[in-house]
Write an enzyme that holds these catalytic residues in place. Structure first.
Site, short mmCIF file in Angstrom:
data_model
loop_
_atom_site.label_atom_id
_atom_site.label_comp_id
_atom_site.label_asym_id
_atom_site.label_seq_id
_atom_site.Cartn_x
_atom_site.Cartn_y
_atom_site.Cartn_z
N HIS A 216 0.50 -1.41 0.05
CA HIS A 216 -0.11 0.15 -0.37
C HIS A 216 1.38 1.27 0.39
CE1 HIS A 216 -4.38 -1.51 0.85
NE2 HIS A 216 -3.16 -2.57 0.05
N SER A 220 -0.63 -1.71 -6.12
CA SER A 220 -0.16 -2.24 -6.88
C SER A 220 0.68 -2.30 -8.06
CB SER A 220 -1.29 -3.26 -7.37
OG SER A 220 -1.89 -3.57 -6.38
N LYS A 244 -14.82 -7.92 -7.45
CA LYS A 244 -13.99 -8.41 -8.07
C LYS A 244 -13.52 -10.23 -7.33
CE LYS A 244 -10.66 -8.32 -12.14
NZ LYS A 244 -9.39 -8.00 -12.12
N ASP A 245 -13.08 -9.35 -6.13
CA ASP A 245 -12.37 -10.54 -5.36
C ASP A 245 -12.94 -11.42 -4.53
OD1 ASP A 245 -10.18 -9.62 -5.26
OD2 ASP A 245 -10.15 -8.07 -3.36
N GLU A 288 4.49 -34.04 -0.95
CA GLU A 288 3.22 -33.26 -1.56
C GLU A 288 3.39 -32.61 -2.61
OE1 GLU A 288 0.16 -34.52 -0.24
OE2 GLU A 288 -0.21 -33.02 1.23
C1 HEM Z 1 0.33 -16.09 2.45
C2 HEM Z 1 0.87 -15.88 0.84
C3 HEM Z 1 0.64 -14.45 0.60
C4 HEM Z 1 -0.60 -13.85 0.73
C5 HEM Z 1 -2.06 -13.43 1.69
C6 HEM Z 1 -0.48 -11.90 -0.53
C7 HEM Z 1 -1.06 -11.16 0.04
C8 HEM Z 1 -1.25 -10.17 -1.35
C9 HEM Z 1 -2.27 -8.86 -1.41
C10 HEM Z 1 -3.47 -9.34 -0.56
C11 HEM Z 1 -1.76 -8.89 -2.34
C12 HEM Z 1 -2.67 -7.94 -3.32
C13 HEM Z 1 -3.24 -8.32 -4.49
C14 HEM Z 1 -2.79 -8.74 -5.46
O1 HEM Z 1 -1.52 -8.06 -5.90
O2 HEM Z 1 -2.85 -10.04 -5.91
C15 HEM Z 1 -0.56 -9.06 -2.66
C16 HEM Z 1 0.68 -8.66 -3.19
C17 HEM Z 1 2.26 -8.67 -4.78
N1 HEM Z 1 2.58 -9.89 -3.28
FE1 HEM Z 1 2.03 -11.75 -2.20
N2 HEM Z 1 0.86 -13.12 -0.67
C18 HEM Z 1 1.24 -13.78 -0.45
C19 HEM Z 1 2.45 -14.01 -0.90
C20 HEM Z 1 3.74 -13.51 -2.11
C21 HEM Z 1 4.42 -14.29 -2.14
C22 HEM Z 1 4.88 -16.07 -1.70
C23 HEM Z 1 4.78 -13.15 -3.55
C24 HEM Z 1 6.16 -13.39 -3.85
C25 HEM Z 1 7.23 -14.38 -3.68
C26 HEM Z 1 4.31 -12.36 -2.63
C27 HEM Z 1 4.93 -11.21 -3.90
C28 HEM Z 1 3.83 -10.00 -4.51
C29 HEM Z 1 4.00 -8.57 -4.70
C30 HEM Z 1 4.93 -8.99 -6.06
C31 HEM Z 1 2.70 -7.89 -5.03
C32 HEM Z 1 2.77 -6.88 -5.88
C33 HEM Z 1 1.76 -7.81 -6.94
C34 HEM Z 1 1.63 -6.10 -7.98
O3 HEM Z 1 0.96 -5.37 -7.15
O4 HEM Z 1 1.45 -5.82 -9.14
N3 HEM Z 1 3.53 -12.77 -2.05
N4 HEM Z 1 -0.07 -10.13 -1.96
#
Ligand code: HEM
Length: 418
Positions: A216, A220, A244-245, A288
């Site tokens: 934030h 994004s 949408k979510d 798994e």
């Molecule tokens: C418990 C696991 C995770 C949760 C709950 C989570 C949650 C979120 C949420 C809610 C967002 C904003 C919505 C979206 O862009 O889809 C986000 C963005 C992002 N997440 Fe995660 N995430 C998790 C794991 C990860 C992992 C494993 C990675 C990378 C290795 C990652 C990298 C990113 C990145 C780079 C963004 C920004 C994406 C963009 O704006 O294009 N996240 N995450």
């Protein structure tokens, strides 16, 4: 009443808001005041799906823990009791077991979305790295969870993986015995795995808060990979992205229900319905599905220490991706060469997964080594070289400009700031 731009006529909401401005906070973070890029596609739904999967795992896990007995003599039977005697125990257990797969599926799509659209690039490097720490902790949690039913696969997976520590020179054997709490995998190992399996998901939840906080700050990324230039490029998170979510959540839960109610054991291994037997090693020990690519890398190197180093390196290298990718352009959409290598990497990881599921003999030995080598070549050579040599397609100057069809030649630092 209006507070921090948040309005409500509800007296209770007003009473709370005056003392703890939680409603205005939520409105700013996930409500009408949060402005998100207006062009996010469905691949941006997987973060929220991963968050919901985490909540489902924590809630079902807490209920399972009320009935599970972490002891080598009782763990297997306590799980059988959950399945047969506890009211809806079968449902809670199947949701938890298949929920792990759904969680990993959402997170894998989330990671590969980031890799395609260059979401790891400036200024989101720390967001990416926090995600990776979450991913590593997820793998540890899932591995320890799989040990808890104390079936044959549980026992031997624990034996194989903990034995990896014995590859560490000099201190290896003592370290492994310290981890076991004895001279073999046994009840002390089970109780510490249980304790950590309960703890780590809460650590993950804390890291998810940091992850979203970091998200934030700069908001994004989006499919075009160009920064938001002004209000014309954004829309309010609520109601547009909340609805949408919710829509994607419906589909996610339908697929989840399909596994739970129709094929609850499909993703598991039948050997785990045989009680753990330290005197009988199963013919094939497989993890798994979501751990298989890393398992294949582990086995690709003929020495135990080498395998451990390669597996560690395959994860460590992901932390360096923001710097290994030298391109000034974020989104793969405008990178014709990168795009092709991206799909090759996807294929390579699928091959690794398949090899991980097969016994390490014949063709699979060679395939595993080639796929492992290619994995490293992709990140260490292809990513930097393609970034230098590739001529990207013209990029739009902003999100709203792209709708009008205006593009510009990719130039300098403006888009990614690198
Ligand atoms: C418990 C696991 C995770 C949760 C709950 C989570 C949650 C979120 C949420 C809610 C967002 C904003 C919505 C979206 O862009 O889809 C986000 C963005 C992002 N997440 Fe995660 N995430 C998790 C794991 C990860 C992992 C494993 C990675 C990378 C290795 C990652 C990298 C990113 C990145 C780079 C963004 C920004 C994406 C963009 O704006 O294009 N996240 N995450």
């Amino acid at each position: 009443m209006q507070h921090n731009g948040f309005k409500s006529s509800n007296r209770i909401v007003q009473w709370i808001e005056y003392r703890l401005p939680i409603f205005s906070f939520l409105d700013q973070q996930v409500g009408t005041q949060y402005q998100a890029p207006k062009n996010l596609n469905y691949l941006w739904n997987f973060g929220s799906l991963a968050g919901i999967a985490l909540i489902i795992q924590i809630v079902t896990g807490i209920v399972l823990a009320m009935h599970y007995v972490p002891h080598g003599d009782m763990a297997f039977d306590s799980v059988e009791r959950i399945m047969r005697d506890v009211n809806y125990g079968w449902l809670i257990r199947y949701i938890h077991a298949n929920g792990a797969s759904m969680f990993f599926a959402a997170v894998y799509i989330h990671i590969f979305r980031g890799l395609y659209y260059g979401s790891y690039k400036f200024p989101r490097e720390l967001l990416w790295m926090l995600g990776l720490v979450i991913f590593v902790l997820m793998m540890a949690t899932a591995f320890m969870g799989y040990v808890l039913p104390w079936g044959q696969m549980s026992y031997w997976a624990a034996t194989v993986i903990t034995n990896l520590f014995s590859a560490i020179p000099w201190a290896g054997q003592s370290l492994t015995e310290w981890l076991w709490g004895g001279f073999v995998v046994g009840t002390p190992t089970l109780t510490r795995f249980y304790s950590l399996h309960y703890l780590i998901p809460f650590v993950i939840a804390g890291l998810v808060i940091l992850h979203i906080w970091a998200l934030h700050v700069h908001k994004s990324n989006n499919p075009l990979g160009v920064e938001v230039k002004g209000p014309k490029d954004t829309i309010a998170f609520h109601p547009y992205y909340t609805i949408k979510d919710l829509f994607s959540l419906g589909i996610f839960l339908a697929i989840f229900g399909f596994w739970v109610f129709y094929f609850p054991n499909y993703l598991g291994h039948p050997d785990n319905y045989i009680p753990a037997n330290p005197l009988q090693t199963p013919p094939h020990i497989v993890p798994e599905w979501y751990l298989l690519p890393f398992y294949a890398i582990l086995r690709a190197i003929p020495s135990k220490l080498g395998g451990v180093i390669a597996m560690g390196a395959s994860l460590a290298i992901l932390f360096l991706v923001p710097w290994l990718d030298t391109s000034r352009i974020r989104s793969g959409t405008f990178r014709p060469i990168f795009k092709q290598f991206y799909w090759l990497l996807v294929a390579d990881v699928l091959v690794l997964g398949y090899v991980g599921s097969q016994p390490p003999e014949g063709i699979f030995i060679h395939l595993g080594r080639i796929a492992t080598a290619y994995y490293f070549v992709h990140f260490l050579l292809i990513l930097p070289i393609v970034g230098w040599l590739e001529r990207p397609k013209p990029i739009p100057s902003s999100i709203s400009e792209s709708e009008a069809g205006t593009t510009q030649e990719a130039s300098g630092r403006s888009e990614t700031g690198t």
